[in-house]
Design a protein around this motif. Sequence first.
Motif, PDB file in Angstrom:
ATOM      1  N   PRO A  18      42.720  53.756  47.448  1.00 21.82           N
ATOM      2  CA  PRO A  18      41.499  54.457  47.035  1.00 21.82           C
ATOM      3  C   PRO A  18      40.935  55.256  48.204  1.00 21.82           C
ATOM      4  O   PRO A  18      40.924  54.786  49.352  1.00 21.82           O
ATOM      5  N   SER A  19      40.467  56.465  47.932  1.00 19.88           N
ATOM      6  CA  SER A  19      39.874  57.274  49.006  1.00 19.88           C
ATOM      7  C   SER A  19      38.397  56.973  49.188  1.00 19.88           C
ATOM      8  O   SER A  19      37.813  57.343  50.200  1.00 19.88           O
ATOM      9  N   GLU A  20      37.792  56.308  48.224  1.00 16.23           N
ATOM     10  CA  GLU A  20      36.409  55.865  48.387  1.00 16.23           C
ATOM     11  C   GLU A  20      36.454  54.506  49.066  1.00 16.23           C
ATOM     12  O   GLU A  20      36.979  53.543  48.503  1.00 16.23           O
ATOM     13  N   PRO A  21      35.896  54.403  50.274  1.00 15.93           N
ATOM     14  CA  PRO A  21      36.104  53.195  51.086  1.00 15.93           C
ATOM     15  C   PRO A  21      35.525  51.915  50.506  1.00 15.93           C
ATOM     16  O   PRO A  21      35.992  50.835  50.840  1.00 15.93           O
ATOM     17  N   ASP A  22      34.540  52.000  49.633  1.00 17.11           N
ATOM     18  CA  ASP A  22      33.930  50.780  49.096  1.00 17.11           C
ATOM     19  C   ASP A  22      34.487  50.402  47.728  1.00 17.11           C
ATOM     20  O   ASP A  22      33.948  49.539  47.050  1.00 17.11           O
ATOM     21  N   HIS A  23      35.586  51.034  47.310  1.00 14.64           N
ATOM     22  CA  HIS A  23      36.198  50.740  46.007  1.00 14.64           C
ATOM     23  C   HIS A  23      37.570  50.104  46.208  1.00 14.64           C
ATOM     24  O   HIS A  23      38.283  50.445  47.142  1.00 14.64           O
TER      25      HIS A  23
END
Length: 150
Positions: free
Chosen positions: A111-116
């Motif tokens: 994932p490129s969204e760090p909190d996902h």
Amino acid sequence: MRRFGGPRREGVRYRMRPGAYGVILAGRRALLALTESKGEEIALPGGGIEAGESPLRALHREAMEETGWRVSPIRRIGVYRRFTWLPQYGYQAEKVCHIYLCAAGRQVAAPSEPDHQPIWVDVALAAEVLSGAGDRALFLAALRRAGIST
């Protein structure tokens, strides 16, 4: 259009925020997105539709950003509305959530969204762990449309 959550509140200014989300299945497993920054919220992968973007394009982009998986949309399941505070943007939103039944493709990246992070859950448990009432209701509708029993 069906609403989940609280009603529109008098005197509050809401920004329209359409989004596209996927009920992503591989057999009897569902791909969900765990968002750690929101107190471990579990949601259908997806998110906001940007200006000039189609709902399906947004679904592909958001699923990739949140899970790293490619998806194949099969059919639109429905749409629902909710009124909510979006802390990441700092405003009240009227979210219009378009839900699609999808087949899982393959994971091609982290994932490129760090909190996902992506999580796979058996369909019998998935509706119970989804954080949002709208996600739960349309997840179950997608399973019925796909002929999958819980």
